[in-house]
Design an enzyme around this catalytic site. Structure first.
Site, PDB file in Angstrom:
ATOM      1  N   GLY A  35       4.985  -1.389   2.394  1.00 42.94           N
ATOM      2  CA  GLY A  35       4.216  -0.181   2.154  1.00 42.94           C
ATOM      3  C   GLY A  35       5.084   1.060   2.089  1.00 42.94           C
ATOM      4  O   GLY A  35       6.170   1.130   2.657  1.00 42.94           O
ATOM      5  N   HIS A  77       0.815  -1.216   0.000  1.00 41.75           N
ATOM      6  CA  HIS A  77       0.000   0.000   0.000  1.00 41.75           C
ATOM      7  C   HIS A  77       0.847   1.264   0.000  1.00 41.75           C
ATOM      8  O   HIS A  77       1.931   1.325   0.577  1.00 41.75           O
ATOM      9  CB  HIS A  77      -0.927   0.010   1.224  1.00 41.75           C
ATOM     10  CG  HIS A  77      -0.189  -0.087   2.528  1.00 41.75           C
ATOM     11  ND1 HIS A  77       0.261   1.018   3.216  1.00 41.75           N
ATOM     12  CD2 HIS A  77       0.187  -1.154   3.267  1.00 41.75           C
ATOM     13  CE1 HIS A  77       0.869   0.646   4.323  1.00 41.75           C
ATOM     14  NE2 HIS A  77       0.843  -0.680   4.383  1.00 41.75           N
ATOM     15  N   ASP A  78       0.353   2.268  -0.697  1.00 43.18           N
ATOM     16  CA  ASP A  78       0.919   3.620  -0.702  1.00 43.18           C
ATOM     17  C   ASP A  78       2.289   3.714  -1.349  1.00 43.18           C
ATOM     18  O   ASP A  78       3.001   4.701  -1.160  1.00 43.18           O
ATOM     19  CB  ASP A  78       0.984   4.193   0.724  1.00 43.18           C
ATOM     20  CG  ASP A  78      -0.375   4.226   1.401  1.00 43.18           C
ATOM     21  OD1 ASP A  78      -1.282   4.876   0.853  1.00 43.18           O
ATOM     22  OD2 ASP A  78      -0.548   3.581   2.456  1.00 43.18           O
TER      23      ASP A  78
END
Length: 271
Positions: free
Chosen positions: A142, A124-125
């Site tokens: 992430g 994520h991100d």
């Protein structure tokens, strides 16, 4: 949905999905209602696209890839994030790319012309530039940042919040815990900086003159053995002496930028 899309009868395309011209969706794919597929995207078979996911034109996505699912972050409460993938990307078998979270700006973003080989994972991100290659089973935690045209060798693990500079290369079977400078070559467990990514830079068309400047800058930034001058002081000296050299200035900007992880540095010289 456009009339020119070719959708296999076994595929599921939920209401609301937006499909560009010439999209091909193969057998047993599942496309969520908030997904947007660019022109000529080709889903071979057994692909799952979910969440608020936007994929650019000319993508090629192979079986058992799952893109846009919620972050694998135990702190997350399942908030809706987004995933944006650029044009011309290749996604091979079993690849997973997760959506963003509020803590990371809500978006995972991938540039154009990237290649994610089998079973690689993007957490994520993450922010990934153009022309980046992840070899088989590369795992990104992430919030990782990767610059344009960087490449990561197979079975390498990258710690969350690490930055990898443009044109850098990480050797296979590595564990990268720290920020890797642009143009750098690193490897090992835990990874350390070997020097310049000379093979990759030559393939990208770097001239001997450009490489000579980078070599000299690297030599002065990361000298063999311990010296009296700190890295911070060496950065300022090199910045002054190589003013106007675009590649070196990019290297200096990376080193000056705020970071959340330590720097991937050369292995200390043995006495």
């Amino acid at each position: 949905m456009t009339s020119s899309a070719r959708i296999h009868p076994s595929a599921v395309v939920e209401a609301g999905a937006r499909l560009g011209e010439g999209v091909v969706i193969g057998p047993f794919c599942h496309i969520g209602g908030e997904v947007e597929l660019g022109d000529r995207a080709h889903l071979v078979s057994h692909v799952v696209l979910t969440g608020r996911t936007r994929i650019g034109a000319d993508a090629e996505i192979h079986p058992f890839a799952a893109l846009g699912a919620a972050a694998q972050d135990l702190k997350s409460r399942g908030e809706a994030g987004t995933l944006v993938i650029g044009r011309g990307c290749l996604v091979r078998e079993g690849v997973t790319i997760n959506a963003g979270t509020p803590a990371g700006g809500g978006q995972t973003r991938v540039g154009d012309d990237c290649a994610f080989l089998a079973y690689s994972h993007v957490g994520h991100d993450c922010r990934i530039g153009d022309g980046v290659t992840l070899s088989n089973t590369v795992l990104l935690g992430g919030h990782v940042r990767i610059g344009d045209h960087a490449a990561i060798g197979g079975a390498t693990v990258v710690h969350q919040r690490v930055r990898i500079g443009a044109q850098a290369f990480v050797a296979g079977l590595s564990g990268l815990e720290g920020d890797l400078v642009p143009f750098g070559l690193a490897g090992g467990n835990r990874a350390h900086l070997f020097g310049l990514n000379l093979v990759g830079l030559r393939r990208r068309g770097f001239s001997d003159a450009r490489l000579a400047l980078l070599r000299e800058a690297f030599r002065r930034l990361f000298p063999q053995g311990a010296g009296a001058e700190t890295l911070a002081a060496r950065i300022e000296t090199v910045a002054r002496d190589f003013s106007g050299a675009e590649d070196v200035e990019a290297l200096i900007a990376f080193l000056r930028a705020e970071r959340e992880r330590p720097l991937c540095a050369p292995r200390p010289a043995r006495g």
